[in-house]
Design a protein around this motif. Structure first.
Motif, short mmCIF file in Angstrom:
data_model
loop_
_atom_site.label_atom_id
_atom_site.label_comp_id
_atom_site.label_asym_id
_atom_site.label_seq_id
_atom_site.Cartn_x
_atom_site.Cartn_y
_atom_site.Cartn_z
N SER A 90 0.84 -1.19 0.00
CA SER A 90 0.00 0.00 0.00
C SER A 90 0.88 1.24 0.00
N VAL A 91 0.77 2.06 -1.04
CA VAL A 91 1.53 3.31 -1.14
C VAL A 91 0.63 4.44 -0.63
N VAL A 92 1.11 5.18 0.37
CA VAL A 92 0.28 6.20 1.02
C VAL A 92 1.00 7.55 0.96
N ASP A 93 0.22 8.61 1.09
CA ASP A 93 0.80 9.95 1.14
C ASP A 93 1.66 10.10 2.39
N ASP A 94 2.64 10.99 2.31
CA ASP A 94 3.52 11.23 3.45
C ASP A 94 2.69 11.63 4.67
N GLY A 95 2.99 11.05 5.80
CA GLY A 95 2.27 11.36 7.02
C GLY A 95 0.97 10.60 7.18
N GLU A 96 0.65 9.70 6.23
CA GLU A 96 -0.62 8.97 6.28
C GLU A 96 -0.44 7.51 6.70
N GLU A 97 0.76 7.16 7.18
CA GLU A 97 1.00 5.76 7.56
C GLU A 97 0.06 5.32 8.68
N GLU A 98 -0.09 6.14 9.71
CA GLU A 98 -0.95 5.74 10.83
C GLU A 98 -2.37 5.47 10.36
N LYS A 99 -2.89 6.33 9.52
CA LYS A 99 -4.24 6.15 8.99
C LYS A 99 -4.34 4.85 8.20
N ALA A 100 -3.30 4.54 7.42
CA ALA A 100 -3.31 3.31 6.62
C ALA A 100 -3.30 2.07 7.51
N TYR A 101 -2.47 2.08 8.56
CA TYR A 101 -2.42 0.93 9.46
C TYR A 101 -3.76 0.73 10.18
N ARG A 102 -4.35 1.83 10.64
CA ARG A 102 -5.63 1.71 11.35
C ARG A 102 -6.73 1.21 10.40
N SER A 103 -6.70 1.67 9.17
CA SER A 103 -7.69 1.23 8.19
C SER A 103 -7.54 -0.26 7.89
N MET A 104 -6.30 -0.72 7.76
CA MET A 104 -6.07 -2.15 7.51
C MET A 104 -6.63 -3.00 8.64
N LYS A 105 -6.42 -2.57 9.87
CA LYS A 105 -6.94 -3.30 11.02
C LYS A 105 -8.45 -3.27 11.05
N ARG A 106 -9.05 -2.10 10.87
CA ARG A 106 -10.50 -1.95 10.95
C ARG A 106 -11.21 -2.77 9.88
N ARG A 107 -10.64 -2.79 8.68
CA ARG A 107 -11.28 -3.47 7.54
C ARG A 107 -10.87 -4.94 7.43
N GLY A 108 -9.99 -5.38 8.28
CA GLY A 108 -9.57 -6.78 8.24
C GLY A 108 -8.82 -7.15 6.98
N LEU A 109 -8.05 -6.18 6.43
CA LEU A 109 -7.38 -6.42 5.15
C LEU A 109 -6.16 -7.32 5.28
#
Length: 341
Positions: free
Chosen positions: A99-118
Motif C-alpha cells: 500500500s503506497v500512502v501519502d507522506d504522514g498517512e501511515e498511521e491512517k493506513a495501518y488503522r484502516s487495515m486493522k479496521r477493515r480486516g485487510l
C-alpha cells in the motif's frame, strides 16, 4: 476445482479439508499432507473470501510504503527483499499487499487495515531512530516484524537485521591494516537506524586504532549513484583527501567509482573502497575475483526470514518476540589495496 469437489475426491468432509489447508493443529500431519498433495496435483486454489469468513483471517501480509519512499520500490535492494518475502508468503498460502500512502498517512493506513480486516500482519521496513510505528502497531494490535532495528524503541518487537555496526567496524579495520589513515564514510541518511549503526562501527574502529574521527571525511544522504559520485568528488577535492572510502550501498559505489575514474585515479591502486552490497540478484559480482571488496549480506534471505517471522507471530502471538541478527561477510575484491605512499 472447488472445495466441494476436492473433498469428494479425498473422501473427507469440507471442514476437514479446509482446516487442513489452513494449518489447523487438530488435523493430523498425515491428513494434512494428503490434502496438500491433492490440492497441488489438481491445482486447487481456495476462495480467499470464503477462507476469510471461515477462519477470520485474510491470508494477506501488508507492506505500507510512504510516497516519499516510493523511489525505493525501483531500487534492487527493495526488489530483492520483496522477492524473498514473497517466496515465503506463497509457500505458506499468504498473499502480499503493498500500500503506497501519502507522506504522514501511515498511521491512517495501518488503522484502516486493522479496521477493515485487510491483513493478518505487517512487515515494517526502513526503521528510523525512535521509530513511532513500533508503539503505534502495538496499540492497534496487528502482528508485525521489523526489517532492521529502531534504536530508542524500548518495547519488545520482532526483528531481522544485519550487524551493521560490526560489518563497518571490520571494513574499517581492514582498510587500516592496509595502511589507510584517511578513510571517508559515504553513508545513508543517519536518521535511518542502519546508517546510524554503520557510523558507530566506523568511528569505534578508528578510535580503537588511535585514529581521530574527522567529520570532514563523512557524508550522508539518500543512497543513489549520483550521491555517491558527488560525495566522492567533494572528498577527493579536499587538500588532504581520503585514500579510502566506506560506501553504504553498491548503488552509491557505482558513483564513487565514476568520481575516482574522472579524477584520473585507479580504484584499488590510488584509492581504495569497500561497499555494502546486499548480494543483489541483478548486480551480482560472481567473477573469480570480485570487482568490489564488500561487506556482503543477502537481502533476499532477510526477506524470507522476516516473512517467516511475521507468519509465526500471527500463528503464535503469545510466544516471546523473535530476533535474528545476521552477520555480513567481508569479501575481498579488486577495489582495495595498500595505501599509496
Amino acid at each position: 476445482m472447488n472445495l466441494k469437489q476436492l473433498s469428494a475426491l479425498l473422501g473427507l468432509s469440507q471442514t476437514t479439508v479446509s482446516r487442513a489447508l489452513n494449518g489447523y493443529a487438530d488435523v493430523s500431519a498425515a491428513t494434512r499432507a494428503r490434502v496438500l498433495a491433492a490440492a497441488e496435483a489438481h491445482d486447487y486454489r481456495p476462495n480467499t473470501r470464503a477462507r476469510a469468513l471461515a477462519t477470520g483471517r485474510s491470508g494477506v501480509i501488508g507492506h505500507v510504503i510512504p510516497r516519499i519512499n516510493t523511489h525505493a520500490m525501483v531500487n534492487p535492494i527493495f526488489a530483492d527483499f520483496i522477492a524473498g518475502a514473497g517466496e515465503t508468503y506463497s509457500q505458506a498460502g499468504y498473499e502480499m499487499l503493498i500500500s503506497v500512502v501519502d507522506d504522514g498517512e501511515e498511521e491512517k493506513a495501518y488503522r484502516s487495515m486493522k479496521r477493515r480486516g485487510l491483513v493478518d500482519g505487517l512487515v515494517v521496513s526502513a526503521p528510523r531512530m525512535n521509530d513511532p510505528r513500533i508503539a503505534l502497531l502495538d496499540e492497534i494490535g496487528l502482528p508485525y516484524a521489523v526489517h532492521g532495528r529502531a534504536t530508542g524503541a524500548d518495547r519488545p518487537y520482532c526483528w531481522v537485521d544485519v550487524n551493521n555496526r560490526r560489518a563497518f567496524a571490520r571494513a574499517t579495520d581492514f582498510l587500516i591494516d592496509l595502511g589507510h589513515r584517511r578513510i571517508g564514510l559515504i553513508n545513508g541518511m543517519e536518521t535511518m537506524d542502519f546508517a546510524h549503526r554503520r557510523r558507530r562501527g566506523y568511528e569505534e574502529a578508528l578510535r580503537a586504532r588511535g585514529l581521530a574521527v574527522d567529520a570532514a571525511l563523512t557524508r550522508q544522504d539518500e543512497m543513489t549513484e549520483g550521491y555517491g559520485w558527488r560525495a566522492a568528488r567533494e572528498l577527493l577535492a579536499l587538500p588532504d583527501p581520503p585514500t579510502a572510502f566506506l560506501v553504504s550501498s553498491v548503488i552509491c559505489m557505482l558513483g564513487v567509482r565514476r568520481a575516482i575514474e574522472e579524477a584520473g585515479l585507479m580504484l584499488g591502486r590510488d584509492v581504495s573502497a569497500i561497499t555494502h552490497d546486499d548480494q543483489l540478484s541483478y548486480l551480482r559480482d560472481d567473477g573469480p575475483v570480485p570487482t568490489f571488496t564488500a561487506t556482503r549480506s543477502s537481502v533476499r534471505e532477510a526477506g524470507q526470514r522476516l516473512a517467516r517471522m511475521v507468519i509465526d507471530r500471527i500463528d503464535t502471538p503469545q510466544v516471546p518476540h523473535a530476533h535474528e541478527l545476521l552477520e555480513a561477510e567481508l569479501i575481498i575484491g579488486r577495489s582495495t589495496g595498500p595505501a599509496p605512499r
